[in-house]
Write a protein that holds these residues in place. Structure first.
Motif, PDB file in Angstrom:
ATOM      1  N   UNK A 183       3.504   0.687 -13.013  1.00 30.39           N
ATOM      2  CA  UNK A 183       4.103   1.976 -12.164  1.00 30.39           C
ATOM      3  C   UNK A 183       4.108   2.145 -10.879  1.00 30.39           C
ATOM      4  N   UNK A 184       2.809   1.563 -10.366  1.00 27.69           N
ATOM      5  CA  UNK A 184       2.633   1.608  -8.786  1.00 27.69           C
ATOM      6  C   UNK A 184       3.560   0.390  -8.193  1.00 27.69           C
ATOM      7  N   UNK A 185       3.508  -0.419  -8.875  1.00 27.79           N
ATOM      8  CA  UNK A 185       4.318  -1.646  -8.314  1.00 27.79           C
ATOM      9  C   UNK A 185       5.942  -1.459  -8.483  1.00 27.79           C
ATOM     10  N   UNK A 186       6.431  -0.571  -9.523  1.00 29.38           N
ATOM     11  CA  UNK A 186       7.950  -0.193  -9.584  1.00 29.38           C
ATOM     12  C   UNK A 186       8.149   0.660  -8.384  1.00 29.38           C
ATOM     13  N   UNK A 187       7.315   1.519  -7.966  1.00 30.89           N
ATOM     14  CA  UNK A 187       7.489   2.405  -6.765  1.00 30.89           C
ATOM     15  C   UNK A 187       7.049   1.696  -5.448  1.00 30.89           C
ATOM     16  N   UNK A 188       6.950   0.630  -5.585  1.00 34.24           N
ATOM     17  CA  UNK A 188       6.794  -0.210  -4.543  1.00 34.24           C
ATOM     18  C   UNK A 188       5.413   0.080  -3.698  1.00 34.24           C
ATOM     19  N   UNK A 189       4.289   0.573  -4.435  1.00 35.43           N
ATOM     20  CA  UNK A 189       3.003   0.943  -4.125  1.00 35.43           C
ATOM     21  C   UNK A 189       2.023  -0.135  -4.151  1.00 35.43           C
ATOM     22  N   UNK A 191      -0.137  -1.724  -2.429  1.00 35.39           N
ATOM     23  CA  UNK A 191      -1.753  -1.306  -1.924  1.00 35.39           C
ATOM     24  C   UNK A 191      -2.497  -0.447  -3.015  1.00 35.39           C
ATOM     25  N   UNK A 192      -1.682   0.422  -3.479  1.00 37.19           N
ATOM     26  CA  UNK A 192      -2.477   1.383  -4.564  1.00 37.19           C
ATOM     27  C   UNK A 192      -2.744   0.429  -5.845  1.00 37.19           C
ATOM     28  N   UNK A 193      -1.612  -0.419  -5.999  1.00 33.11           N
ATOM     29  CA  UNK A 193      -1.783  -1.048  -7.383  1.00 33.11           C
ATOM     30  C   UNK A 193      -2.990  -2.066  -7.244  1.00 33.11           C
ATOM     31  N   UNK A 194      -3.126  -2.722  -6.074  1.00 34.30           N
ATOM     32  CA  UNK A 194      -4.449  -3.608  -5.938  1.00 34.30           C
ATOM     33  C   UNK A 194      -5.726  -2.773  -5.825  1.00 34.30           C
ATOM     34  N   UNK A 195      -5.591  -1.420  -5.281  1.00 37.38           N
ATOM     35  CA  UNK A 195      -6.763  -0.655  -5.277  1.00 37.38           C
ATOM     36  C   UNK A 195      -7.212  -0.281  -6.638  1.00 37.38           C
TER      37      UNK A 195
END
Length: 217
Positions: A183-189, A191-195
Motif C-alpha cells: 500500500x505504501x509503495x503504491x502511494x509512492x511512500x 520511506x514509510x514502506x522501508x520504515x
C-alpha cells in the motif's frame, strides 16, 4: 486384503494426506455405482489433491451423493477450483453463485467469488461481497481480501484502515506487513514502506523473510 480393510486404509491415509498410499489402495478397490457418499468423497478429494484440473467429474458425483450441507459446500468449493484450473471460469463462477444462493451464510463461497473478482479486476464487486463479512468482525481472510480489493480500486484511505486493522489483529504476520508495504509503495511512500520493515526487523532480526522483503522494497 479384504475390501473392508482396504477401505479403512484408504480412509486413514487420505485423512493423513498420504497421497501415494491413498492412490495405491484406491487402485485396488474397483469403483462401483453402489459406493456410499463417504467413499465417493474420498475418491473425489484425493483426485482433487493430486490432479485438481481433472477432478470435476468425481467431485460432481460426490456432491450428488452428499446430503450433509457442510460437506456438500466444501466439495462445491473444490469443484469450482477444479473448473478454474481447467479454465472453465464461467462454469466455476456459476457453481459458486449457486452455492451462495443456496447457503448464503457459507463464507467459503463469498471468499472464493471475491478472489475471482480480484483476478478479473472486478474490485467493486469484491468490495460489495466482502464488506458485510468484514462488518461482522470475524473473518480475517475477508478483511485481507477487502484491503486488497480497495487497493486495486485505488481506495487508498479505506485500504489503509483495513490493512492497519489486519496488522493489529495479526501481530507479527508477514502477510499483513507485506500488504501494508505494498500500500505504501503504491502511494509512492517508499520511506514509510522501508520504515515499516525496519521496525519489524528490530523485533525479529533473524527473520530471513523480512530481510527479503526489505531488499525488495
Amino acid at each position: 486384503l479384504d475390501k473392508a480393510i482396504l477401505r479403512q486404509v484408504a480412509l486413514l491415509s487420505h485423512a493423513q494426506g498420504i497421497h501415494p498410499l491413498t492412490a495405491k489402495v484406491l487402485g485396488k478397490i474397483a469403483e462401483s455405482s453402489e459406493e456410499d457418499a463417504l467413499f465417493l468423497r474420498v475418491r473425489a478429494e484425493h483426485e482433487f489433491a493430486v490432479s485438481p484440473s481433472l477432478a470435476s467429474t468425481r467431485l460432481r458425483r460426490a456432491i450428488s451423493a452428499t446430503t450433509d450441507p457442510v460437506a456438500s459446500a466444501e466439495l462445491q468449493i473444490m469443484l469450482a477450483e477444479s473448473l478454474l484450473r481447467a479454465r472453465a471460469t464461467d462454469e466455476a463462477r456459476a457453481v459458486l453463485e449457486k452455492l451462495q444462493k443456496k447457503q448464503p451464510k457459507f463464507e467459503g463461497a463469498v471468499l472464493a467469488l471475491a478472489r475471482m473478482d480480484l483476478v478479473e479486476d472486478k474490485a467493486a464487486d469484491a468490495i460489495a461481497r466482502l464488506s458485510p463479512l468484514v462488518a461482522e468482525g470475524q473473518s480475517l481472510v475477508a478483511l485481507e481480501l477487502l484491503a486488497q480489493a480497495e487497493l486495486q480500486a485505488k481506495q487508498f484511505d479505506q485500504a489503509r484502515v483495513h490493512q492497519q486493522e489486519l496488522m493489529r489483529r495479526t501481530p507479527g504476520s508477514l502477510r499483513a506487513l507485506s500488504g501494508m508495504v505494498t500500500l505504501e509503495l503504491r502511494q509512492k511512500h517508499s520511506k514509510a514502506a522501508i520504515a515499516l520493515v525496519e521496525k519489524a526487523l528490530q523485533e525479529y532480526p533473524k527473520n530471513p523473510e523480512l530481510w527479503m522483503l526489505l531488499a525488495s522494497t
